[in-house]
Design a protein around this motif. Structure first.
Motif, PDB file in Angstrom:
ATOM      1  N   SER A   1       0.832  -1.211   0.000  1.00 46.40           N
ATOM      2  CA  SER A   1       0.000   0.000   0.000  1.00 46.40           C
ATOM      3  C   SER A   1       0.861   1.253   0.000  1.00 46.40           C
ATOM      4  O   SER A   1       0.594   2.201  -0.739  1.00 46.40           O
TER       5      SER A   1
ATOM      6  N   TYR B   1      -1.806   3.689  -2.465  1.00 43.20           N
ATOM      7  CA  TYR B   1      -3.238   3.398  -2.381  1.00 43.20           C
ATOM      8  C   TYR B   1      -3.585   2.822  -1.017  1.00 43.20           C
ATOM      9  O   TYR B   1      -2.795   2.099  -0.422  1.00 43.20           O
TER      10      TYR B   1
ATOM     11  N   VAL C   1      -6.780  -1.093  -2.897  1.00 45.47           N
ATOM     12  CA  VAL C   1      -5.960  -2.163  -3.467  1.00 45.47           C
ATOM     13  C   VAL C   1      -6.743  -3.462  -3.619  1.00 45.47           C
ATOM     14  O   VAL C   1      -6.650  -4.131  -4.651  1.00 45.47           O
TER      15      VAL C   1
END
Length: 190
Positions: free
Chosen positions: A55, A60, A65
């Motif tokens: 991440s 994101y 994700v």
């Protein structure tokens, strides 16, 4: 209360369950906090598991994700096509991927250069279950190498225009590089 339910709430079965739960919690804490990005894909190349490092690498959130196809994170359209048509089918078939370079896109739009290493997990009948992939961020190394190449090109341009002969040799005195003047004045080989 059933006999099974009451036996679960006390005794060895409950101890085994609690030990398993503690073991899983320790594993998940380690998994989520290692600095190496990890992700797992299903048979359609959708991301079904990942850690915090993945991440952070892509920028994101976890919600953004989960279940996104890996191709969503690829930077170039040609890479997306190559992943969908070549590398993922080969990965599923061979059971492993080593040193697979990719250019990912960070949520901000910047390029991220990575190397992916992965294995496929199959069931006892040989059917695909999921992938397990480690992702190494090599962006800084790549940018440093590109900067060195630019500096080297500039140096070669400068050395090519001076009137003196300039050559670089290895330890065995083989010519590695020569400027234009040195190349044009080189003695013909016999």
């Amino acid at each position: 209360m059933s006999i099974l339910a009451s036996s679960f709430h006390e005794g060895p079965l409950l101890d085994k369950y609690n030990n398993l739960l503690i073991s899983h919690e320790r594993y998940r804490a380690m998994f989520d906090n290692i600095p190496l990005a990890y992700m797992s894909m299903n048979e359609n190349a959708a991301i079904i598991d990942f850690n915090n490092a993945f991440s952070e690498l892509t920028g994101y959130s976890c919600e953004e994700v989960y279940m996104k196809p890996f191709s969503f994170f690829l930077y170039d359209k040609k890479d997306i096509e190559y992943h969908v048509n070549v590398t993922f089918p080969r990965f599923k078939r061979n059971g492993f991927a080593r040193n697979q370079p990719w250019k990912l896109k960070h949520k901000s739009g910047r390029e991220i250069y990575v190397i992916v290493h992965g294995n496929v997990r199959y069931d006892t009948d040989g059917r695909f279950i999921q992938t397990h992939c480690l992702i190494v961020d090599v962006t800084e190394q790549r940018l440093a190498r590109e900067e060195c190449q630019r500096a080297e090109s500039k140096a070669q341009l400068i050395l090519d225009v001076i009137s003196e002969r300039v050559t670089f040799h290895d330890r065995e005195h083989h010519v590695l590089w020569a400027n234009k003047n040195a190349r044009s004045n080189a003695a013909p080989e016999c």
